[in-house]
Design an enzyme around this catalytic site. Structure first.
Site, PDB file in Angstrom:
ATOM      1  N   HIS A  43       0.874  -1.182   0.000  1.00 22.70           N
ATOM      2  CA  HIS A  43       0.000   0.000   0.000  1.00 22.70           C
ATOM      3  C   HIS A  43       0.914   1.237   0.000  1.00 22.70           C
ATOM      4  O   HIS A  43       2.031   1.182   0.531  1.00 22.70           O
ATOM      5  CB  HIS A  43      -0.831  -0.060   1.286  1.00 22.70           C
ATOM      6  CG  HIS A  43      -1.893   0.985   1.420  1.00 22.70           C
ATOM      7  ND1 HIS A  43      -1.618   2.281   1.774  1.00 22.70           N
ATOM      8  CD2 HIS A  43      -3.243   0.909   1.281  1.00 22.70           C
ATOM      9  CE1 HIS A  43      -2.751   2.966   1.851  1.00 22.70           C
ATOM     10  NE2 HIS A  43      -3.751   2.162   1.541  1.00 22.70           N
TER      11      HIS A  43
ATOM     12  N   ASP B 227       3.081  -4.514   7.766  1.00 15.55           N
ATOM     13  CA  ASP B 227       1.867  -3.718   7.643  1.00 15.55           C
ATOM     14  C   ASP B 227       0.711  -4.713   7.746  1.00 15.55           C
ATOM     15  O   ASP B 227       0.420  -5.441   6.807  1.00 15.55           O
ATOM     16  CB  ASP B 227       1.888  -2.993   6.292  1.00 15.55           C
ATOM     17  CG  ASP B 227       0.551  -2.328   5.970  1.00 15.55           C
ATOM     18  OD1 ASP B 227      -0.416  -2.520   6.737  1.00 15.55           O
ATOM     19  OD2 ASP B 227       0.481  -1.630   4.939  1.00 15.55           O
TER      20      ASP B 227
ATOM     21  N   GLN C 224      -4.511  -5.297   6.724  1.00 16.01           N
ATOM     22  CA  GLN C 224      -5.496  -6.217   6.136  1.00 16.01           C
ATOM     23  C   GLN C 224      -5.424  -7.610   6.742  1.00 16.01           C
ATOM     24  O   GLN C 224      -6.145  -8.500   6.301  1.00 16.01           O
ATOM     25  CB  GLN C 224      -5.283  -6.309   4.614  1.00 16.01           C
ATOM     26  CG  GLN C 224      -5.489  -5.011   3.881  1.00 16.01           C
ATOM     27  CD  GLN C 224      -6.922  -4.497   3.975  1.00 16.01           C
ATOM     28  OE1 GLN C 224      -7.857  -5.249   4.270  1.00 16.01           O
ATOM     29  NE2 GLN C 224      -7.104  -3.206   3.760  1.00 16.01           N
TER      30      GLN C 224
ATOM     31  N   LYS D  83     -10.532  -0.853  10.416  1.00 18.38           N
ATOM     32  CA  LYS D  83     -10.673  -2.038   9.564  1.00 18.38           C
ATOM     33  C   LYS D  83     -10.994  -3.272  10.399  1.00 18.38           C
ATOM     34  O   LYS D  83     -11.234  -4.342   9.863  1.00 18.38           O
ATOM     35  CB  LYS D  83      -9.388  -2.262   8.764  1.00 18.38           C
ATOM     36  CG  LYS D  83      -9.093  -1.143   7.757  1.00 18.38           C
ATOM     37  CD  LYS D  83      -7.843  -1.434   6.978  1.00 18.38           C
ATOM     38  CE  LYS D  83      -7.260  -0.220   6.295  1.00 18.38           C
ATOM     39  NZ  LYS D  83      -8.038   0.246   5.132  1.00 18.38           N
TER      40      LYS D  83
ATOM     41  N   CYS E 250      -4.842   2.587  -3.544  1.00 18.52           N
ATOM     42  CA  CYS E 250      -3.580   3.073  -2.954  1.00 18.52           C
ATOM     43  C   CYS E 250      -2.472   2.052  -3.150  1.00 18.52           C
ATOM     44  O   CYS E 250      -1.632   1.848  -2.259  1.00 18.52           O
ATOM     45  CB  CYS E 250      -3.729   3.408  -1.478  1.00 18.52           C
ATOM     46  SG  CYS E 250      -4.889   4.718  -1.171  1.00 18.52           S
TER      47      CYS E 250
HETATM   48  C1  LIG Z   1      -2.416  -2.754   3.517  1.00 15.53           C
HETATM   49  C2  LIG Z   1      -2.761  -1.377   3.994  1.00 15.53           C
HETATM   50  N1  LIG Z   1      -1.821  -0.620   4.575  1.00 15.53           N
HETATM   51  C3  LIG Z   1      -2.080   0.605   5.044  1.00 15.53           C
HETATM   52  C4  LIG Z   1      -3.320   1.156   4.937  1.00 15.53           C
HETATM   53  C5  LIG Z   1      -3.558   2.529   5.473  1.00 15.53           C
HETATM   54  O1  LIG Z   1      -4.417   2.481   6.567  1.00 15.53           O
HETATM   55  P1  LIG Z   1      -4.930   3.828   7.243  1.00 15.53           P
HETATM   56  O2  LIG Z   1      -5.529   4.652   6.127  1.00 15.53           O
HETATM   57  O3  LIG Z   1      -5.948   3.366   8.233  1.00 15.53           O
HETATM   58  O4  LIG Z   1      -3.769   4.494   7.865  1.00 15.53           O
HETATM   59  C6  LIG Z   1      -4.342   0.427   4.333  1.00 15.53           C
HETATM   60  C7  LIG Z   1      -5.682   1.014   4.142  1.00 15.53           C
HETATM   61  O5  LIG Z   1      -6.401   0.680   3.221  1.00 15.53           O
HETATM   62  C8  LIG Z   1      -4.054  -0.875   3.859  1.00 15.53           C
HETATM   63  O6  LIG Z   1      -4.995  -1.623   3.263  1.00 15.53           O
END
Ligand SMILES: Cc1ncc(COP(=O)(O)O)c(C=O)c1O
Length: 421
Positions: free
Chosen positions: A138, A215, A218, A241, A379
């Site tokens: 992401h 990270d 998900q 999430k 993203c």
């Molecule tokens: C894999 C992953 N990393 C990071 C993020 C960013 O999360 P946040 O917008 O809650 O900071 C997301 C959000 O869709 C994500 O799916």
């Protein structure tokens, strides 16, 4: 629409989860009728919905406990502090962190990764050093490292993807050298659903003496995560999430790193003493929680954790896996549907294309049927570039989704296909 008998025979619903009863815990699922249709909410990878237990916990905090934390001796401040710190212990237990001081409240995954970039990266990564990332990250796990690389003269090395959306592990092994200072890796891809073999990848990194940031945005909502078993050095995720509120997230870090790291933000609460000559920082985790934190968010996340723990993460994972198999089979039966991301090990996320129809048109037409999916690059533009698509439509499932909702998705996609045939 109904599945062919062959497909229907392949899918095994999970009788253990009483989804209809659980759905009643989520007022929004019944309250909202987009375009007069029942809501089929399949945008859970972006944000999942909050159960009544979380909404009521937030209401209780706001009407019976609200005050600033840590700095008050009065009754309400103590109550808020107790609730906030209890939430930290819930997170600790949920991800099996060794110590509660290894759990830092942030505003989300993005904020947590930026904390590692500033706190670890700026201190330990210099000119000529290398950071290993992957093609399925992401943007939240790309851009901060790019900013650091630019500032320090460091280099990003990227593990690429196979056609099914799996990481090339042979390539990963070869990227390590004496200049490698960090691996940044998604536990689960938000765009493809790929579950990465993070345990093995962490072991490889550790053989080279390199720490790993996962990270987990998900992953945490969909399966039990044990940071000690994974042996990751850092783990980031977001409350919204995992059936909690927005504005709250978690950075787990091994105490040995957090203690050495520079604070990311300066201000109140992160200090032991301040003079104009010198500031002494607070101990972890407070060193990283400058200013008034998202108190309600932390307490709401604690309630969400209680809620999913009571259901059981293993049962959630099993039901979602059954949904994934059912939905994959149903979509594959529709002429012209192409699924992007077919890894062997997948979370319940399906990115797809319907013929040559632009995903935004697919999303709009599905919305008219009450089916909420996300369309766009999610993203994850490097993933889109890898598969040579500008965007995808993405259906992402939660434990409250039903097989009937998958049927509704498939029926709506079939309508799109027929409209453009
Ligand atoms: C894999 C992953 N990393 C990071 C993020 C960013 O999360 P946040 O917008 O809650 O900071 C997301 C959000 O869709 C994500 O799916």
């Amino acid at each position: 629409m109904s599945l062919s008998p062959a497909t229907a025979a392949r899918v095994q619903p999970t009788p253990a989860l009483d989804v209809e009863r659980l759905r009643a815990d989520f007022p929004i699922l019944a309250n909202v009728r987009p375009h007069g249709k029942p809501l089929v909410f399949l945008d859970n990878a972006a944000s999942s919905q909050m159960p009544r237990a979380v909404l009521e916990r937030l209401q209780h905090y706001r009407t019976a406990e609200h005050a600033n934390i840590h700095r008050g001796v009065h009754f309400l401040s103590q109550a808020a502090t107790d609730a906030y710190e209890a939430a930290r212990r819930k997170v600790q237990a949920f991800i099996n962190a060794r110590e509660e001081r290894e759990v830092i409240f942030t505003s989300g995954t993005t904020d947590a990764i930026n904390l590692v970039m500033h706190g670890y990266g700026r201190k330990f990564i210099g000119a000529g050093d290398e950071i290993i990332l992957t093609q399925l990250e992401h943007h939240a796990n790309i851009v901060p490292w790019q900013m650091l690389a630019e500032e320090k003269g460091a280099k990003l090395r990227v593990v690429t993807l196979t056609d099914s959306g799996e990481l090339r592990l042979d390539e990963y092994e070869q990227l390590f050298n004496a200049r490698t200072k960090l691996v940044g890796l998604a536990h689960v891809s938000n765009a493809l659903g790929t579950i990465n073999p993070v345990r093995e990848m962490i072991a490889v990194a550790h053989r080279h003496g390199v720490p790993v940031l996962l990270d987990g945005a998900q992953a945490v909502p969909h399966a039990a995560v044990d940071v000690q078993a994974l042996d990751c050095d850092f783990y980031a995720f977001s409350g919204h999430k995992v059936y909690g509120p927005t504005g709250i997230g978690i950075l787990y870090g091994k105490a040995k790193w957090l203690e050495k790291m520079q604070p990311y933000k300066g201000g109140g609460d992160m200090i032991l003493s301040v003079t104009f000559e010198k500031t002494t920082y607070n101990v972890i985790p407070h060193k990283f929680e400058a200013g008034t934190p998202p108190i309600a968010g932390a307490i709401g996340l604690g309630a969400a954790i209680d809620y999913v723990t009571a259901i059981g993460m293993d049962r959630i994972a099993a039901h979602e896996h059954a949904l994934l198999e059912y939905a994959t089979a149903a979509l594959k039966e529709i002429p012209g549907v192409r699924i992007i991301g077919t890894a062997r090990d997948k979370a319940a996320v399906i990115s797809f294309y319907v013929g040559d129809v632009h995903p935004h048109d697919v999303g709009t037409l599905l919305d008219h049927e009450g089916v909420a999916v996300r369309t766009g690059h999610h993203c994850a533009q490097p993933v889109m570039e890898r598969f040579r698509v500008p965007a995808t439509a993405r259906a992402s499932f939660a434990f409250y989704n039903t097989f009937a909702e998958v049927d509704a998705l498939a029926a709506a996609v079939r309508k799109v296909q027929q409209l453009f045939a």
